[in-house]
Scaffold this motif. Sequence first.
Motif, short mmCIF file in Angstrom:
data_model
loop_
_atom_site.label_atom_id
_atom_site.label_comp_id
_atom_site.label_asym_id
_atom_site.label_seq_id
_atom_site.Cartn_x
_atom_site.Cartn_y
_atom_site.Cartn_z
N UNK A 1 -14.62 -9.62 -1.84
CA UNK A 1 -14.07 -10.70 -2.67
C UNK A 1 -13.33 -11.77 -1.87
N UNK A 2 -12.94 -11.44 -0.65
CA UNK A 2 -12.20 -12.44 0.12
C UNK A 2 -13.09 -13.40 0.88
N UNK A 3 -14.36 -13.07 0.95
CA UNK A 3 -15.27 -13.90 1.77
C UNK A 3 -15.98 -14.94 0.92
N UNK A 4 -16.18 -16.12 1.50
CA UNK A 4 -16.81 -17.23 0.79
C UNK A 4 -18.06 -17.78 1.46
N UNK A 5 -18.02 -17.88 2.77
CA UNK A 5 -19.15 -18.45 3.52
C UNK A 5 -19.34 -17.63 4.78
N UNK B 1 -20.10 -27.48 14.67
CA UNK B 1 -20.75 -28.17 13.54
C UNK B 1 -20.96 -27.19 12.40
N UNK B 2 -21.46 -26.01 12.73
CA UNK B 2 -21.71 -25.01 11.69
C UNK B 2 -20.41 -24.59 11.01
N UNK B 3 -19.37 -24.40 11.82
CA UNK B 3 -18.09 -23.99 11.23
C UNK B 3 -17.50 -25.11 10.37
N UNK B 4 -17.73 -26.35 10.78
CA UNK B 4 -17.24 -27.48 10.00
C UNK B 4 -17.90 -27.52 8.62
N UNK B 5 -19.21 -27.31 8.62
CA UNK B 5 -19.94 -27.29 7.34
C UNK B 5 -19.48 -26.11 6.49
N UNK B 6 -19.27 -24.98 7.14
CA UNK B 6 -18.80 -23.79 6.42
C UNK B 6 -17.43 -24.07 5.79
N UNK B 7 -16.57 -24.70 6.56
CA UNK B 7 -15.23 -25.06 6.09
C UNK B 7 -15.31 -25.95 4.84
N UNK B 8 -16.18 -26.91 4.93
CA UNK B 8 -16.38 -27.85 3.83
C UNK B 8 -16.79 -27.10 2.55
N UNK C 1 -16.36 -23.84 2.06
CA UNK C 1 -15.38 -22.80 1.70
C UNK C 1 -14.22 -23.39 0.90
N UNK C 2 -13.99 -24.68 1.07
CA UNK C 2 -12.91 -25.31 0.30
C UNK C 2 -13.44 -26.07 -0.91
N UNK C 3 -14.72 -25.95 -1.16
CA UNK C 3 -15.33 -26.59 -2.33
C UNK C 3 -15.20 -25.71 -3.57
N UNK C 4 -15.78 -26.15 -4.67
CA UNK C 4 -15.72 -25.38 -5.92
C UNK C 4 -16.70 -24.21 -5.85
#
Lengths: 280, 280, 280, 280, 280, 280
Positions: A61-65, A209-216, A218-221
Amino acid sequence: MPIDDLRPTIDWGKYQTLTLERRDNGILLITIAAPDGYPAPTLTRRHTEISYIWRDFADDPELRVAVITGTGERFWTVEGNDGIDEMLANPGNYDNTVNLIREGLANTHGIVNCDKPIVSAINGEAMGSGLATGLLADISVASTDARLIDGHLLQGITAGDHSVMIWPLLCGLAKAKLYLLASEDLTGEVAERIGLVSLAVPPSEVLDTALGIAERMATGPQHALRWTKRSLNHWLRTATPAFEASLGFEAMSFFGPDLVEALTAQVEHRPPNFAEPLPW
Amino acid sequence: MPIDDLRPTIDWGKYQTLTLERRDNGILLITIAAPDGYPAPTLTRRHTEISYIWRDFADDPELRVAVITGTGERFWTVEGNDGIDEMLANPGNYDNTVNLIREGLANTHGIVNCDKPIVSAINGEAMGSGLATGLLADISVASTDARLIDGHLLQGITAGDHSVMIWPLLCGLAKAKLYLLASEDLTGEVAERIGLVSLAVPPSEVLDTALGIAERMATGPQHALRWTKRSLNHWLRTATPAFEASLGFEAMSFFGPDLVEALTAQVEHRPPNFAEPLPW
Amino acid sequence: MPIDDLRPTIDWGKYQTLTLERRDNGILLITIAAPDGYPAPTLTRRHTEISYIWRDFADDPELRVAVITGTGERFWTVEGNDGIDEMLANPGNYDNTVNLIREGLANTHGIVNCDKPIVSAINGEAMGSGLATGLLADISVASTDARLIDGHLLQGITAGDHSVMIWPLLCGLAKAKLYLLASEDLTGEVAERIGLVSLAVPPSEVLDTALGIAERMATGPQHALRWTKRSLNHWLRTATPAFEASLGFEAMSFFGPDLVEALTAQVEHRPPNFAEPLPW
Amino acid sequence: MPIDDLRPTIDWGKYQTLTLERRDNGILLITIAAPDGYPAPTLTRRHTEISYIWRDFADDPELRVAVITGTGERFWTVEGNDGIDEMLANPGNYDNTVNLIREGLANTHGIVNCDKPIVSAINGEAMGSGLATGLLADISVASTDARLIDGHLLQGITAGDHSVMIWPLLCGLAKAKLYLLASEDLTGEVAERIGLVSLAVPPSEVLDTALGIAERMATGPQHALRWTKRSLNHWLRTATPAFEASLGFEAMSFFGPDLVEALTAQVEHRPPNFAEPLPW
Amino acid sequence: MPIDDLRPTIDWGKYQTLTLERRDNGILLITIAAPDGYPAPTLTRRHTEISYIWRDFADDPELRVAVITGTGERFWTVEGNDGIDEMLANPGNYDNTVNLIREGLANTHGIVNCDKPIVSAINGEAMGSGLATGLLADISVASTDARLIDGHLLQGITAGDHSVMIWPLLCGLAKAKLYLLASEDLTGEVAERIGLVSLAVPPSEVLDTALGIAERMATGPQHALRWTKRSLNHWLRTATPAFEASLGFEAMSFFGPDLVEALTAQVEHRPPNFAEPLPW
Amino acid sequence: MPIDDLRPTIDWGKYQTLTLERRDNGILLITIAAPDGYPAPTLTRRHTEISYIWRDFADDPELRVAVITGTGERFWTVEGNDGIDEMLANPGNYDNTVNLIREGLANTHGIVNCDKPIVSAINGEAMGSGLATGLLADISVASTDARLIDGHLLQGITAGDHSVMIWPLLCGLAKAKLYLLASEDLTGEVAERIGLVSLAVPPSEVLDTALGIAERMATGPQHALRWTKRSLNHWLRTATPAFEASLGFEAMSFFGPDLVEALTAQVEHRPPNFAEPLPW
C-alpha cells in the motif's frame, strides 16, 4: 462500512537477484543486480523473481510507482558462458518449460495488470526477458546508445515472451518484423525514433529522467492515474490471445534442435547451422 | 509414423508476367516483369498471377524466403494508356468484379497466411496492387526516392485492397488518412520515417539490402521464424473483417460513375469531375 | 423508385460558440469562437454545441468536408478563471456528470461515425475537449509551435474522453503513456514526428494547408471517400469498449477529491496536494 | 536448474464469512457461510473475502479444483434489512465506491485468470455478487428450483459486475437482455435450458454432482486441464473492456438518486419511484 | 478482359483413406473410409489427407458443396489398439509434433476459409479430429444417438484442435466447459439441444438429411452463398489467436508424461494416474 | 451550470408507413402499417422511414421504450407482386444500391446505438428488413406460430442486413448457418428454443407480453437501464466490421444475375435457375 484489511504480508526479503530501494513518495527503485552480500544470480532465479515482483509491488500500500534499471553497461541480458550453460541444461526438459510458460505469463501479465505505473530506465544492453520487461513498462527511458535486441531467433526459438503483444502497437508491423524476424539490433536512439521506447537520453541522464517521470506520477492523482493506465492497457489485453499463441509456439521450440545448435554455436564461436525444416 | 508426402505438384511454368529466379538458401527472387520471350503483360493477367504465387511459394519445400522487386524506375504500377484501357473495360462487369474480389482476397490473405517470410524491394514507383504487395510483405525495403501512392481515390474507387488492414498498424491513423483520403503521394524516405516501410535506402542498394535480409532469415531457424511471423500476423487476422468491408465497398465502386470519369479524365489529361453524391 | 427526402431540418442558427462559414465545394469552416455579436461562451455551452455539430454536418446534403480551427494562439483550451469556476461548480453533481458522459459520447462517436471527412487546423494551444476534437479529426494539421496537452491528470481526473480510443493507434503505446500518464505537453512539431497529427506546418500556413486538403477531398469521389473513411474507422469502433471504460472511470473521478484540489490549486497558484489513494 | 520456491505464504485463517474445507484430491470446498464460531457476516466483508480467495486458491500448490456452494435455500444473496442498511450506507461515498470497483475487478478477473477450474453448486437463490460468482465459475450446477436474478436494475444501478462479460456467451443476447434489462428472474431449470448454467439437477443432488465433476477434473491431467481453461477464457479476456465499461457506469450509479430510492422502497415495501432521466 | 485459368491440377487420386463420390449438382460426398481395394488406413495418413482435401474441394470448379460422413456406427474416431500404438509412437517426437501443428492448422483453417459450404453427416461416434471436422462443418447433422466426445483431456493433452475457436459460439461457455474440461460425452440429441450441431435426426435419416440440405445449397445462388458463409466466419477468424494459443499448448502436452500415461492406461484397461503438476 | 436544450425538433408527422402511438410512461408503440388515411406503403418508403425512426425515438425526451409490432398475420414481410415489382426495378441501379447501404446502416446501427430499449412484438411472418428489425430489438417476443425466414439467399443475394452481426450471438453458429445458408424457415417457438428470440407466446398474447415488458422497463431506473443496454451492445459494436463486410457483399449481389432470376422465378411460380458461378 469500514473495509477490512486483508492484504497479504509481503516477503520483500526473498529477492536475491534484484536490489530494491524504497524512495520518497512511494517510489520503488528496482536495480537488476544482486543485493550486497548475495552471489551472482542465475538466470533461472532472476526469471523467477521478476515473475513475483509486480504483484508484490501492486499489493504494497505504500508504493505508487516502480522504476526498474540495470547497472553499468547492461540493463538485463545474458552474460558469459554461465548463462548459456544454464540454458543448455533446459531444452527438452518438460517441467522447466512448463515453468517457463508460467513465469512468462506472470511477468508479462504482471506488468500489464498492475494498475500502478512502471518506468524502465534502460541504461544499457537489453535482451530476452530484460527487453520484455523494459518494453512492457508503461514508460521506457533508454540510453541513446543502449543496444536492444530481441534475440529469440538468434537462439533458435520463437519470439514468444512479449513482442507479439506489444511491438506492433509500439513501432508498427513493418519495423517490428525487421527487428524480430531478421534479428536486427537497434540503439535506444533508433528505438525512440520508431516509438519502441518513450524517450532516449544520453547515458548519464537515463536514471534521473526515469526517476523524474516517476516523481511526477507519484505526486499525481493516484486513482485517475491507475484507471488511465488500466484503460489504455485494454489494447494489450485484447492482444493477449495472440501473445499466448506465440508463447505456446516458443515452448515448442524448446524441444527442437535449433536452440541447442544456437547455443552450442555461440559457445564455439561459429555460426549456427540450423536444422532443415519439415518439407511441408 | 512416417508422414506421407501429399504435396501438390507446382506448375512454376505458368507465370508469364513475373520472372522467377531460385537462388541459394531457398530464396525465390520474383521480378515484376515478363520473363524473356514473353510479351508485355496485361494488368489483368498479372493480378491473376500474383494471387496464385504465394501459395505456390508456401507449398514448395525447397523455398524459404521470397523477395519481390520491380525493374528500372517502377516497382509495380499502371503504365500508359493500355492499362487504363483495360480498366475502362472492367466497370459494370459483374463477373470481372467478382473475380477482382477473389483475387484481392487471394493476394492479401496469401501474403498474410504464408508463414514463410516475404521481403519487398520497392525499387521505384508503387501503386494499386503493387503498393498492396509491397506493404503487405513482412519486411519492406524502399528506395529513398521511390514514389508510393495508394491511388484508389484518384481512380474514383474505395481503397479496398490492403490499406484498411495494415496502414493503421504501420504508420498510425492520422498519417494513414492523410495519404489515403487526401490521395497524397510520398517517397520511400518519408514512408520509412512514418513506419510504412521497414527501411529506406538509396536506389542502388535496395535489392542488395533486401536480399541480405532474406539471406539472414533463410539461414535462421525456420520453424521459429515461421511461428513468429504467424503469431505477429494475428494482428492482421483480427483486422480481416474491416479489410473485407472495404473490399465490398470497393466492389460497389466498380458499378458507379466515378471510376469511368477518373479514367477518362486521365486519358484526356483533365481533372475529373466526379458525380454528385446522394443527398443523404 | 424515387427515394423520398425525409431529412431533418437543421437549425444552424443554434450555434453561439462556434462560428460557421460555408465555403465553395461544400466545405464547412468551423471556427472555435463566438459568432459576431455573441458574448464569450461558457465551456459548458461549447461542450454541448460540439456534441451536436457533427450530425448536423452529416445531415446537410450540401456539405462535404468540415474544417475546424481556433483563433489567435488558441485552438481550444480552458482559459482564465472563468473556466475553472465553471468546472468547480461541476464536481459531485450527478446530473451534470451524466450529461458530460452523454456529450463525451456524442462528440467522440459523432466524429468517428460521420462518414464525411473532417480536418482539424490546430493553430494553437489545444487541451481537453479541444485536443480530443483536434486529434479525432480524420486529418489533423498542427502548427509546429502549437502546445498540445491532454491535461486530464493535471486536473485530477481519468483521461476518459478520446485518448484510450485513438492515441495507441496514432503514436504507439510508449509515447501515448509518456504524454498521458506523465502529463507531458508537446509541440505540434513533436506531435507530427510521433504520428499524433497528420502534418505540422508553420503557424501562418496551418489553416491554408487544412483548407487545401479539404478542397482536395471535396472535389474527390464522395462515396469512395466516405466508404474509405468508414472502413478505416472500424479500428476505432473496435476500441470503443475500452474508450467507454475510460469514460466511466472519468465520470467516477468527478465525485472524488482530486478534481477539486487540482482546480483549487490552480486558482491559488500552488501545486496540488492530491488525496492518499485507498491502501489496496 | 532447480526452480526456487518463492510462493507467498497463504493466510487461510483470514476468512470469516466463507467456510473452507480441504478434501481429497486437492478439492477445496468453499461454503458461503461463516465458519463455526464466527458471527453473521456483513455483505461488505464477504465481498472483500471473495475478492481474495481466488488467488489464494491459485497459489496453494496442494489445491486443484474449487467448489463453491451455499447453505439451505440460499446460494448467495442479500438477506433481510441488515444488508439493505449496509447498502444504504454506501451511496455517494467515493472511497467505498472505489473499493467496490477494485473488488469487482478482483472477483471477476480472479475467477477468469485462475487457471485451476472452479465449480459452482448453486443450491438456492443467487443474486448480485453471488450470481456473478456462480455464473463465472467454469462449470455451474444449479438446483432446478434455484431462483436466479441479476437484480442490479431492481436496485437502480447499472449491471456492472459480470453480466456484460459473460451472459451473451452463455445464453445469447436476446435471453441476456430479457433477464438483465427487464429484471426477470429464472429458475435453475430454465437457466440450464438457455445455457446460463452447465447443468440443473434436483436440489438434493446439486452438491454431489458438483463434487463429482470436481473429482473428475482433480484426477485428470492438470496442465492440460489448466491450459484448456486458460485458452477458452480468452473469449472472456477479449470481452474485458466491455465489462469494465459496465463497471464504470455501475460506479456512476452509486452517486445517483435511484439506488437510494430502490433500497428505501424495498424497506418500505412499496414500488420505487425512480428519478426522471435527463431529457437528452 | 478474359481471365486466364491458372487453377492447379488436382490429384484426386491421392486419397486412400477417404472415399470420394461426385454427385449431381456439384456435391462431393466424402466417406471416412478407405476406398475399395485400399488397406485399413493409419490415423496419421487420414490426418494428413483431411488437411489437404478442403483446398482441393475449394479449387475444383465443378464442386459446390461437400458432405462428409462416416460408416456403420462410427463417424470418425480412434479404434482399437492400432490407433493407440500409433499415438504412443508420437510423443516426444519433435518433427511429428511440428507436423501435427501444421495439419491441425490446415484442417481447421481449411474448413473455415473454404467459402463453399460443407455439411457433416455425423452418423455415429465422433472424437478427436473427427469431432473437430464434424463441428467445424458449416451445417452439422447428427444422429440422435451418436456419441460425441472431445477426448483430449482423457488422453492427457490440451484441447487444442478446434474447440476453443468454435464451442463457445455453438453452445455457450458453460456447456463448452462441462464437456471439454470434465470430459463428458454427449449424444447427438443433446448436442442439438445445446446448439453444438445444427440438427439431430434418427440414425437412418442422417445422410439423407445432410444430402438434402446440400442439394438445397447447391442449387442456390453460389456467390451469395459463399459470401454469406465468408462473412459469418469472420467470427471464427477473430477467434483464431485463441485457437492457436490452445494449439501451442496442445503441442506442449505431447512432450509431457500425461499422454503416455493415458494411452498406456487405456491399453492396460486401468484408470490413468496422471503426473503431479508443478507446484506453482 | 444549466445545460442548454439544443435538441432538434422532431417531425413525427413524416411517417406514412408506420402508425405511431404514444402511451403512458413514455412508451412509443410503432405499428408497421400505414396510418389511417394513408395509401398502402411502398417497400422503399418503409425502408426509408425505419432508417429515421430510431434516432427520432432517441431524441424525444418524453419517450423511454419503443415497442414495434405488425398487424394481422404479418409482422413485416414482402407481400404480393407489388413488392417484387419494386425490387425488380432496383437491381443494377447504382444510386438505389448506395441508398440501400445507407439505410441498412441506419436501421441496424440506429437500433444498436439507441440506448433506450426497444421491444419487438413479432406477431406474424417476418422476413428481410422486418426480420432484421425484429431480431435487433433488445427484447423480442414472437408468436409461437410466427414464420421467420431470412430470405436473402432465396432472393439470390448475400445475407447482409443484420444476420452476421447478431445471429451467432443469439443462437450459435451451427443454427445460424442452418437457417441462413440453407434458407430454412422456422417458427417463433423454435426461434425461442434456440435463443433467436427472447420469448415465444401464443399469438393472442404477443403484444400484451411485449407491452408488459416495456412497462416494466419504462418504470425502471432509466440511466442504469440505458447504460446496461449500451454496455451489452459492445458485443455488437465489436462485430460491426463483419456485418459491414456482409453488407458490402450484399450490395455486390444487386449487380449480379441471381436477384433478377430469383424474383422473376417467384413471379412465374417456378424454381429459380441461378447462374453458374465463376469457375475459381
